[in-house]
Write a protein that holds these residues in place. Structure first.
Motif, PDB file in Angstrom:
ATOM      1  N   HIS A   1       2.903  -1.968 -36.549  1.00 30.78           N
ATOM      2  CA  HIS A   1       4.010  -2.945 -36.557  1.00 30.78           C
ATOM      3  C   HIS A   1       3.489  -4.388 -36.473  1.00 30.78           C
ATOM      4  CE1 HIS A   1       7.327  -0.122 -36.427  1.00 30.78           C
ATOM      5  NE2 HIS A   1       6.685   0.570 -35.497  1.00 30.78           N
ATOM      6  N   ASN A   2       2.253  -4.603 -36.875  1.00 31.09           N
ATOM      7  CA  ASN A   2       1.634  -5.937 -36.767  1.00 31.09           C
ATOM      8  C   ASN A   2       1.604  -6.468 -35.336  1.00 31.09           C
ATOM      9  OD1 ASN A   2       1.024  -6.038 -39.464  1.00 31.09           O
ATOM     10  ND2 ASN A   2       2.925  -7.095 -40.007  1.00 31.09           N
ATOM     11  N   ASN A   3       1.659  -5.584 -34.359  1.00 28.33           N
ATOM     12  CA  ASN A   3       1.629  -6.023 -32.958  1.00 28.33           C
ATOM     13  C   ASN A   3       0.323  -6.735 -32.637  1.00 28.33           C
ATOM     14  OD1 ASN A   3       4.104  -4.678 -32.458  1.00 28.33           O
ATOM     15  ND2 ASN A   3       3.039  -2.740 -32.104  1.00 28.33           N
ATOM     16  N   THR A   4      -0.785  -6.124 -33.037  1.00 26.61           N
ATOM     17  CA  THR A   4      -2.093  -6.702 -32.709  1.00 26.61           C
ATOM     18  C   THR A   4      -2.325  -7.984 -33.505  1.00 26.61           C
ATOM     19  OG1 THR A   4      -2.828  -4.415 -32.501  1.00 26.61           O
ATOM     20  CG2 THR A   4      -4.519  -6.112 -32.335  1.00 26.61           C
TER      21      THR A   4
ATOM     22  N   TYR B   1      -7.584  -5.473 -36.779  1.00 21.79           N
ATOM     23  CA  TYR B   1      -6.928  -4.556 -37.712  1.00 21.79           C
ATOM     24  C   TYR B   1      -5.595  -4.156 -37.091  1.00 21.79           C
ATOM     25  CZ  TYR B   1      -6.383  -1.021 -41.263  1.00 21.79           C
ATOM     26  OH  TYR B   1      -5.912  -0.295 -42.334  1.00 21.79           O
ATOM     27  N   SER B   2      -4.536  -4.271 -37.868  1.00 14.76           N
ATOM     28  CA  SER B   2      -3.187  -4.059 -37.340  1.00 14.76           C
ATOM     29  C   SER B   2      -2.363  -3.388 -38.410  1.00 14.76           C
ATOM     30  CB  SER B   2      -2.606  -5.442 -36.970  1.00 14.76           C
ATOM     31  OG  SER B   2      -1.364  -5.344 -36.336  1.00 14.76           O
ATOM     32  N   MET B   3      -1.883  -2.155 -38.182  1.00 20.65           N
ATOM     33  CA  MET B   3      -1.200  -1.461 -39.277  1.00 20.65           C
ATOM     34  C   MET B   3       0.164  -0.869 -38.931  1.00 20.65           C
ATOM     35  SD  MET B   3      -1.671   1.843 -38.210  1.00 20.65           S
ATOM     36  CE  MET B   3      -1.690   3.079 -39.478  1.00 20.65           C
TER      37      MET B   3
ATOM     38  N   PHE C   1       5.122  -2.519 -29.717  1.00 21.93           N
ATOM     39  CA  PHE C   1       6.218  -1.672 -30.221  1.00 21.93           C
ATOM     40  C   PHE C   1       5.618  -0.421 -30.852  1.00 21.93           C
ATOM     41  CE2 PHE C   1       9.566  -1.165 -33.737  1.00 21.93           C
ATOM     42  CZ  PHE C   1      10.390  -0.397 -32.925  1.00 21.93           C
ATOM     43  N   ASP C   2       6.193   0.741 -30.513  1.00 18.17           N
ATOM     44  CA  ASP C   2       5.575   2.008 -30.908  1.00 18.17           C
ATOM     45  C   ASP C   2       6.656   2.973 -31.383  1.00 18.17           C
ATOM     46  OD1 ASP C   2       4.049   4.275 -31.157  1.00 18.17           O
ATOM     47  OD2 ASP C   2       3.586   4.475 -29.014  1.00 18.17           O
ATOM     48  N   THR C   3       6.571   3.357 -32.640  1.00 16.50           N
ATOM     49  CA  THR C   3       7.530   4.337 -33.174  1.00 16.50           C
ATOM     50  C   THR C   3       6.811   5.598 -33.635  1.00 16.50           C
ATOM     51  OG1 THR C   3       7.396   3.252 -35.336  1.00 16.50           O
ATOM     52  CG2 THR C   3       9.251   2.629 -33.928  1.00 16.50           C
TER      53      THR C   3
ATOM     54  N   SER D   1      -1.026  -1.271 -27.487  1.00 20.10           N
ATOM     55  CA  SER D   1      -0.829   0.186 -27.512  1.00 20.10           C
ATOM     56  C   SER D   1       0.492   0.519 -26.837  1.00 20.10           C
ATOM     57  CB  SER D   1      -1.980   0.892 -26.791  1.00 20.10           C
ATOM     58  OG  SER D   1      -1.977   0.560 -25.423  1.00 20.10           O
ATOM     59  N   GLY D   2       0.851   1.795 -26.907  1.00 25.23           N
ATOM     60  CA  GLY D   2       2.044   2.248 -26.207  1.00 25.23           C
ATOM     61  C   GLY D   2       1.913   2.020 -24.710  1.00 25.23           C
ATOM     62  N   LYS D   3       0.743   2.325 -24.180  1.00 27.60           N
ATOM     63  CA  LYS D   3       0.531   2.193 -22.727  1.00 27.60           C
ATOM     64  C   LYS D   3       0.176   0.772 -22.319  1.00 27.60           C
ATOM     65  CE  LYS D   3      -0.943   6.879 -21.629  1.00 27.60           C
ATOM     66  NZ  LYS D   3      -2.136   7.677 -21.396  1.00 27.60           N
TER      67      LYS D   3
ATOM     68  N   GLY E   1      -9.637   3.870 -20.751  1.00 30.05           N
ATOM     69  CA  GLY E   1     -10.530   4.581 -21.655  1.00 30.05           C
ATOM     70  C   GLY E   1     -10.357   4.172 -23.108  1.00 30.05           C
ATOM     71  N   TYR E   2      -9.263   3.540 -23.438  1.00 33.05           N
ATOM     72  CA  TYR E   2      -8.979   3.187 -24.835  1.00 33.05           C
ATOM     73  C   TYR E   2     -10.046   2.296 -25.473  1.00 33.05           C
ATOM     74  CZ  TYR E   2      -4.111   4.909 -24.578  1.00 33.05           C
ATOM     75  OH  TYR E   2      -2.992   5.688 -24.481  1.00 33.05           O
ATOM     76  N   HIS E   3     -10.727   1.490 -24.668  1.00 28.40           N
ATOM     77  CA  HIS E   3     -11.688   0.520 -25.227  1.00 28.40           C
ATOM     78  C   HIS E   3     -13.114   1.047 -25.280  1.00 28.40           C
ATOM     79  CE1 HIS E   3      -9.114  -3.366 -24.521  1.00 28.40           C
ATOM     80  NE2 HIS E   3      -8.500  -2.453 -25.245  1.00 28.40           N
TER      81      HIS E   3
ATOM     82  N   GLY F   1      -4.690  -2.046 -32.855  1.00 24.45           N
ATOM     83  CA  GLY F   1      -3.841  -1.136 -32.107  1.00 24.45           C
ATOM     84  C   GLY F   1      -4.679   0.060 -31.668  1.00 24.45           C
ATOM     85  N   ILE F   2      -4.108   0.839 -30.751  1.00 27.82           N
ATOM     86  CA  ILE F   2      -4.784   2.070 -30.307  1.00 27.82           C
ATOM     87  C   ILE F   2      -4.119   3.247 -31.020  1.00 27.82           C
ATOM     88  CG2 ILE F   2      -5.177   3.607 -28.326  1.00 27.82           C
ATOM     89  CD1 ILE F   2      -6.913   1.052 -28.241  1.00 27.82           C
ATOM     90  N   TYR F   3      -4.957   4.055 -31.649  1.00 28.94           N
ATOM     91  CA  TYR F   3      -4.466   5.216 -32.395  1.00 28.94           C
ATOM     92  C   TYR F   3      -5.245   6.430 -31.896  1.00 28.94           C
ATOM     93  CZ  TYR F   3      -3.440   1.039 -35.015  1.00 28.94           C
ATOM     94  OH  TYR F   3      -3.045  -0.234 -35.335  1.00 28.94           O
ATOM     95  N   PHE F   4      -4.509   7.375 -31.310  1.00 24.04           N
ATOM     96  CA  PHE F   4      -5.131   8.589 -30.752  1.00 24.04           C
ATOM     97  C   PHE F   4      -6.249   8.224 -29.761  1.00 24.04           C
ATOM     98  CE2 PHE F   4      -3.715   9.540 -35.133  1.00 24.04           C
ATOM     99  CZ  PHE F   4      -2.601  10.293 -34.792  1.00 24.04           C
ATOM    100  N   GLY F   5      -5.949   7.286 -28.877  1.00 27.56           N
ATOM    101  CA  GLY F   5      -6.846   6.994 -27.761  1.00 27.56           C
ATOM    102  C   GLY F   5      -8.027   6.097 -28.047  1.00 27.56           C
TER     103      GLY F   5
HETATM  104  C1  LIG Z   1      -0.817   7.222 -35.341  1.00 32.04           C
HETATM  105  C2  LIG Z   1      -0.595   6.477 -34.039  1.00 32.04           C
HETATM  106  C3  LIG Z   1      -1.259   6.890 -32.887  1.00 32.04           C
HETATM  107  C4  LIG Z   1      -1.065   6.204 -31.669  1.00 32.04           C
HETATM  108  N1  LIG Z   1      -1.762   6.602 -30.553  1.00 32.04           N
HETATM  109  C5  LIG Z   1      -1.556   5.952 -29.380  1.00 32.04           C
HETATM  110  C6  LIG Z   1      -2.271   6.346 -28.202  1.00 32.04           C
HETATM  111  O1  LIG Z   1      -3.113   7.237 -28.199  1.00 32.04           O
HETATM  112  N2  LIG Z   1      -1.980   5.693 -27.029  1.00 32.04           N
HETATM  113  C7  LIG Z   1      -1.061   4.671 -26.966  1.00 32.04           C
HETATM  114  O2  LIG Z   1      -0.850   4.113 -25.888  1.00 32.04           O
HETATM  115  N3  LIG Z   1      -0.417   4.233 -28.088  1.00 32.04           N
HETATM  116  C8  LIG Z   1      -0.641   4.854 -29.282  1.00 32.04           C
HETATM  117  N4  LIG Z   1       0.019   4.431 -30.419  1.00 32.04           N
HETATM  118  C9  LIG Z   1       0.877   3.223 -30.353  1.00 32.04           C
HETATM  119  C10 LIG Z   1       0.140   1.994 -30.919  1.00 32.04           C
HETATM  120  O3  LIG Z   1      -1.102   1.818 -30.272  1.00 32.04           O
HETATM  121  C11 LIG Z   1       0.971   0.707 -30.732  1.00 32.04           C
HETATM  122  O4  LIG Z   1       2.201   0.813 -31.400  1.00 32.04           O
HETATM  123  C12 LIG Z   1       0.183  -0.506 -31.212  1.00 32.04           C
HETATM  124  O5  LIG Z   1       0.800  -1.674 -30.721  1.00 32.04           O
HETATM  125  C13 LIG Z   1       0.094  -0.577 -32.728  1.00 32.04           C
HETATM  126  O6  LIG Z   1      -0.596  -1.738 -33.086  1.00 32.04           O
HETATM  127  P1  LIG Z   1      -0.430  -2.427 -34.520  1.00 32.04           P
HETATM  128  O7  LIG Z   1       1.047  -2.728 -34.726  1.00 32.04           O
HETATM  129  O8  LIG Z   1      -1.271  -3.651 -34.421  1.00 32.04           O
HETATM  130  O9  LIG Z   1      -0.965  -1.458 -35.525  1.00 32.04           O
HETATM  131  C14 LIG Z   1      -0.158   5.101 -31.624  1.00 32.04           C
HETATM  132  C15 LIG Z   1       0.529   4.724 -32.802  1.00 32.04           C
HETATM  133  C16 LIG Z   1       0.316   5.389 -33.991  1.00 32.04           C
HETATM  134  C17 LIG Z   1       1.048   4.935 -35.238  1.00 32.04           C
END
Ligand SMILES: Cc1cc2nc3c(=O)[nH]c(=O)nc-3n(C[C@H](O)[C@H](O)[C@H](O)COP(=O)(O)O)c2cc1C
Length: 156
Positions: free
Chosen positions: A12-15, A8-10, A114-116, A82-84, A89-91, A52-56
């Motif tokens: 930036h389509n990174n995953t 699931y990727s929402m 990529f993380d915005t 993810s950003g990091k 712990g993320y997994h 992607g990782i969202y809120f940990g």
């Molecule tokens: C709502 C939201 C919450 C996020 N929370 C985290 C986080 O807790 N830790 C982190 O390292 N990155 C976090 N990120 C960054 C995403 O994990 C990162 O951009 C990821 O590559 C998104 O994957 P996707 O493009 O496949 O959806 C967050 C991004 C969003 C939009």
């Protein structure tokens, strides 16, 4: 060996980019949770789960899909962007749900994406070029290494 990657990727389509490289490397099918027919998962020797990782944690669409799975008794792997870019712990939440479904996690992969999100958007985002070519190469090496962990009878 028959394999499938559920992703699931929402943001930036990174995953999705990482999942596509992994799927091509091991000739796996690629699907989103809403398209999976759970009863067909028994046909696979290896199943990948990533988002992607969202809120940990992994995205709730993936976690709740896994939480509803029956006992699968499958070898699985977990990945994320993810950003990091770390597994840490993320997994854990997704891995715990997979263990409930009697799955054995044979590997984990993570890289930056990529993380915005939030304040990062005011600076044009972080990890601008991720996933990079190096990230794709690492993803290829990772999935390739998993093949050794699948019993040889399944790799014919
Ligand atoms: C709502 C939201 C919450 C996020 N929370 C985290 C986080 O807790 N830790 C982190 O390292 N990155 C976090 N990120 C960054 C995403 O994990 C990162 O951009 C990821 O590559 C998104 O994957 P996707 O493009 O496949 O959806 C967050 C991004 C969003 C939009």
């Amino acid at each position: 060996m028959k394999s499938i990657i559920i992703y699931y990727s929402m943001h930036h389509n990174n995953t999705e980019q990482i999942a596509r490289v992994m799927a091509k490397t091991i000739n796996a099918e690629l699907v989103t949770p809403d398209k999976v027919k759970v009863f067909e998962l028994h046909a696979y020797d290896l199943i990948g789960f990533g988002s992607g990782i969202y809120f940990g944690r992994h995205h709730k669409a993936l976690v709740s899909f896994v939480e509803k799975l029956p006992a699968l008794n499958k070898k699985v792997f977990v990945f994320s962007t993810s950003g990091k870019g770390v597994t840490g712990g993320y997994h854990e939440i997704l891995k715990a749900a997979l263990q409930q479904a009697k799955c054995e996690v044979v590997g984990e992969f993570a890289c930056k994406g990529f993380d915005t999100f939030g304040p990062f958007k005011f600076f044009g985002g972080v990890n601008k070029n991720h996933p990079t070519e190096d990230d794709f190469e690492a993803a290829k090496v990772f999935v390739h290494s998993l093949l050794d962990k699948i019993p040889s009878s399944d790799t014919q």
